[in-house]
Structures are given as structure tokens and as C-alpha cells.
Scaffold this motif. Structure first.
Motif, PDB file in Angstrom:
ATOM      1  N   GLN A   1      69.120   8.984  31.714  1.00 56.46           N
ATOM      2  CA  GLN A   1      69.121   8.641  30.295  1.00 56.46           C
ATOM      3  C   GLN A   1      69.055   9.874  29.409  1.00 56.46           C
ATOM      4  OE1 GLN A   1      65.920   5.825  29.743  1.00 56.46           O
ATOM      5  NE2 GLN A   1      66.730   4.391  31.262  1.00 56.46           N
ATOM      6  N   ASP A   2      68.435  10.933  29.879  1.00 55.97           N
ATOM      7  CA  ASP A   2      68.385  12.186  29.128  1.00 55.97           C
ATOM      8  C   ASP A   2      69.677  12.969  29.356  1.00 55.97           C
ATOM      9  OD1 ASP A   2      67.486  15.340  29.203  1.00 55.97           O
ATOM     10  OD2 ASP A   2      66.434  14.183  27.657  1.00 55.97           O
ATOM     11  N   PRO A   3      70.252  13.590  28.310  1.00 53.31           N
ATOM     12  CA  PRO A   3      71.499  14.360  28.503  1.00 53.31           C
ATOM     13  C   PRO A   3      71.387  15.445  29.564  1.00 53.31           C
ATOM     14  CG  PRO A   3      71.085  14.007  26.166  1.00 53.31           C
ATOM     15  CD  PRO A   3      69.872  13.507  26.883  1.00 53.31           C
ATOM     16  N   GLY A   4      70.194  15.971  29.800  1.00 54.61           N
ATOM     17  CA  GLY A   4      70.031  16.986  30.833  1.00 54.61           C
ATOM     18  C   GLY A   4      70.180  16.443  32.239  1.00 54.61           C
ATOM     19  N   ALA A   5      70.104  15.120  32.392  1.00 60.87           N
ATOM     20  CA  ALA A   5      70.239  14.486  33.704  1.00 60.87           C
ATOM     21  C   ALA A   5      71.594  13.817  33.890  1.00 60.87           C
ATOM     22  CB  ALA A   5      69.123  13.453  33.909  1.00 60.87           C
ATOM     23  N   TRP A   6      72.507  14.007  32.935  1.00 66.72           N
ATOM     24  CA  TRP A   6      73.824  13.392  33.055  1.00 66.72           C
ATOM     25  C   TRP A   6      74.619  14.028  34.194  1.00 66.72           C
ATOM     26  CZ3 TRP A   6      75.860  13.129  27.297  1.00 66.72           C
ATOM     27  CH2 TRP A   6      75.153  12.126  26.625  1.00 66.72           C
ATOM     28  N   THR A   7      75.366  13.187  34.891  1.00 66.03           N
ATOM     29  CA  THR A   7      76.351  13.691  35.845  1.00 66.03           C
ATOM     30  C   THR A   7      77.687  13.838  35.127  1.00 66.03           C
ATOM     31  OG1 THR A   7      76.899  11.443  36.569  1.00 66.03           O
ATOM     32  CG2 THR A   7      75.174  12.618  37.792  1.00 66.03           C
ATOM     33  N   VAL A   8      78.674  14.370  35.817  1.00 63.61           N
ATOM     34  CA  VAL A   8      79.930  14.693  35.153  1.00 63.61           C
ATOM     35  C   VAL A   8      80.651  13.437  34.662  1.00 63.61           C
ATOM     36  CG1 VAL A   8      81.271  14.702  37.298  1.00 63.61           C
ATOM     37  CG2 VAL A   8      82.030  16.066  35.356  1.00 63.61           C
ATOM     38  N   GLN A   9      80.531  12.333  35.400  1.00 59.88           N
ATOM     39  CA  GLN A   9      81.202  11.111  34.970  1.00 59.88           C
ATOM     40  C   GLN A   9      80.583  10.551  33.693  1.00 59.88           C
ATOM     41  OE1 GLN A   9      83.918  10.453  36.488  1.00 59.88           O
ATOM     42  NE2 GLN A   9      83.565  11.902  38.144  1.00 59.88           N
TER      43      GLN A   9
END
Length: 290
Positions: A232-240
Motif C-alpha cells: 500500500q505504501d509507494p515504497g513497497a510497490w512492485t513494477v506492475q
């Protein structure tokens, strides 16, 4: 006195038919290759174009001036940390691949080789998990991960996907066809099931392991729904998840979408090119010849 049998000539019609058949095969292969490469051409072409050239009325085969600055715009965008998302996807995909290869191969080897009166029942339970839709287990899995405090962490992204019933099934079927003579020779040397697995089975099954690793890596890299919910945090986003952020209800940044997509598929291309020989052999292999 010896006689030689008369030589029979093949009808010319069959030879011409063979040539025509090969021509048709080459033509069909060329058309299929063209259709396969068109999306990649569009991807590269639009990634190196401006938004005006992408949406303009007059189509150009390739832009007059290649916009290499789109790469810098992508990584300099403060709203989406694309480099971080690439790293997150790499960590998740590599960890899931290593974990699934270890856990599922051990489970498959145990079900195939270790004598146990309930082994068939356990195998049927594993097969039963394949019949449960993902939507049924999605919410309970999220509740469990959330209660453990694993939201926005690598643990939440990786651990729930470390076992695959289908991969376990594939390993079991493969190990059933593995030559028992090699394992019996290992037992003569004093190795148990664990030693035979590591020193005999795995080194002689690298083709199959490479095939499973390639498929698992691609699946982990392309995962979207679970990383979207857990990261949920942008720092934990994957590439998809990061790719989806470039298209919102307010704006659509076309050149960033195409450039990000082109860069995001590079790891998959490298993995496939590096493992393609083992991938083809592993899929075709049902046991060790000889």
C-alpha cells in the motif's frame, strides 16, 4: 554373375509438393513471427516518441528524433520511484523462485520416493488445493498477513507465495520418472534420502529446475493483484503496480507508460535468453535418457 536391382526414381510431383509444403511452412512461420514482433516494435517506437507523436493523426514508422530523454524523465519522476519498484520486483521474484524450487522440489521428492502409508492421501490434498479458486483464499490470506503486521513488507509479498500445489505436482511427476538406479547407487555409498536428493537428484535435474525457475520468475515478476493489496505504501510497490500509476482518471502520460513497460520487460528477456536452452529441454524432458 551378379545383377543389380533397378533403381526407382521418386515421382517429381512429390518433390514439388515437398517444396511447396516447406514454402508454406516458412510463410506461416514468418507471418507468426511478424505478428509476435509487432507489439515489441510498437512498444519501442512509442517509448522513444513524444506524446504528440504517439497520439498524432499522421503515423510515422519511427520518430524523427529519438527521445532518449524519456528514460531520464521516467527515473526522475518524484511521484513514482520506478527504480525502487524494479528492485522490489526483483527481490520478490528471485525470493519466490528460490523458495518454490526448494520447498516444492523437496515435497515432490518426498511424495515420489519416501515410502509412507499416507503419502497418497497427502498428494490428493495437494491436488485438492488446485481446485480452490484464488478468490476464495485471497481475503483470508490478507487478513492473516495483516494480523501478522506484514503489510508493506517483503515478508507479506513473498511468504504467502512460497508454495505452489501445481509446482509440487510437476516435481512429483518428474521424480517418479527419475532413474532409481542412480539413487540406489547413492544408497550403496551410504547416502540417505537427503544426501541422494542433494548430490544425485538435483545435479541430474538441472534442466527441469531451470524450466520451473523460468516460469516461476516470470509469474512472480508479473504478479499484480497481491502486490497491489499488500504494497500500500509507494515504497513497497512492485513494477506492475508502478506501471498502473501512470494511468489515472486525470492524466495519462503515454511516453512514460511505454518507456516503463519497455524497461520492465528487460529482466524477463534476459532470463529467457539465458535459460531458454534449459527451458526447452526441461519442458520436453520426462526423465534422464540412458
Amino acid at each position: 554373375m551378379t545383377t543389380t536391382a533397378p533403381q526407382l526414381r521418386k515421382p517429381r510431383g512429390k518433390k514439388r509438393g515437398g517444396v511447396l509444403g516447406n514454402t508454406g511452412l516458412y510463410l506461416a512461420t514468418g507471418v507468426a513471427a511478424f505478428l509476435f514482433l509487432v507489439p515489441f516494435y510498437l512498444l519501442v517506437r512509442n517509448a522513444l516518441s513524444t506524446d504528440a507523436e504517439i497520439t498524432g493523426e499522421h503515423w510515422k514508422f519511427f520518430p524523427t528524433h529519438l527521445q532518449w530523454g524519456n528514460v531520464g524523465d521516467l527515473f526522475d519522476d518524484t511521484s513514482v520511484d520506478f527504480a525502487r519498484s524494479m528492485w522490489n520486483s526483483l527481490v520478490v521474484a528471485v525470493s519466490m523462485t528460490a523458495g518454490i524450487l526448494l520447498i516444492c522440489s523437496l515435497a515432490g521428492y518426498a511424495l515420489a520416493r519416501i515410502p509412507y502409508k499416507h503419502s497418497n492421501k497427502i498428494f490428493y490434498v495437494v491436488l485438492g488445493t488446485l481446485m480452490v479458486p484464488t478468490a476464495v483464499t485471497f481475503v483470508p490470506s490478507f487478513v492473516l498477513v495483516s494480523s501478522l503486521g506484514w503489510v508493506d513488507t517483503y515478508r507479506g509479498l513473498i511468504i504467502p507465495g512460497l508454495f505452489s500445489g501445481f509446482t509440487c505436482f510437476l516435481f512429483r511427476q518428474y521424480f517418479l520418472g527419475f532413474p532409481k538406479e542412480l539413487e540406489e547407487a547413492a544408497r550403496v555409498d551410504g547416502l540417505g534420502y537427503w544426501g541422494a536428493y542433494w548430490k544425485v537428484v538435483v545435479p541430474n535435474s538441472l534442466n527441469f529446475f531451470a524450466a520451473i525457475a523460468t516460469i516461476t520468475f516470470i509469474s512472480g515478476w508479473n504478479a499484480f493483484l497481491w502486490p497491489l493489496v499488500i504494497g500500500q505504501d509507494p515504497g513497497a510497490w512492485t513494477v506492475q503496480v508502478a506501471l498502473s500509476s501512470y494511468m489515472t482518471n486525470q492524466t495519462v502520460v503515454f511516453h512514460q507508460i511505454f518507456m516503463a513497460t519497455a524497461i520492465s520487460i528487460l529482466p524477463l528477456v534476459f532470463v529467457f535468453l539465458f535459460l531458454q536452452r534449459w527451458l526447452v529441454q526441461g519442458i520436453a524432458q520426462t526423465g534422464i535418457k540412458g
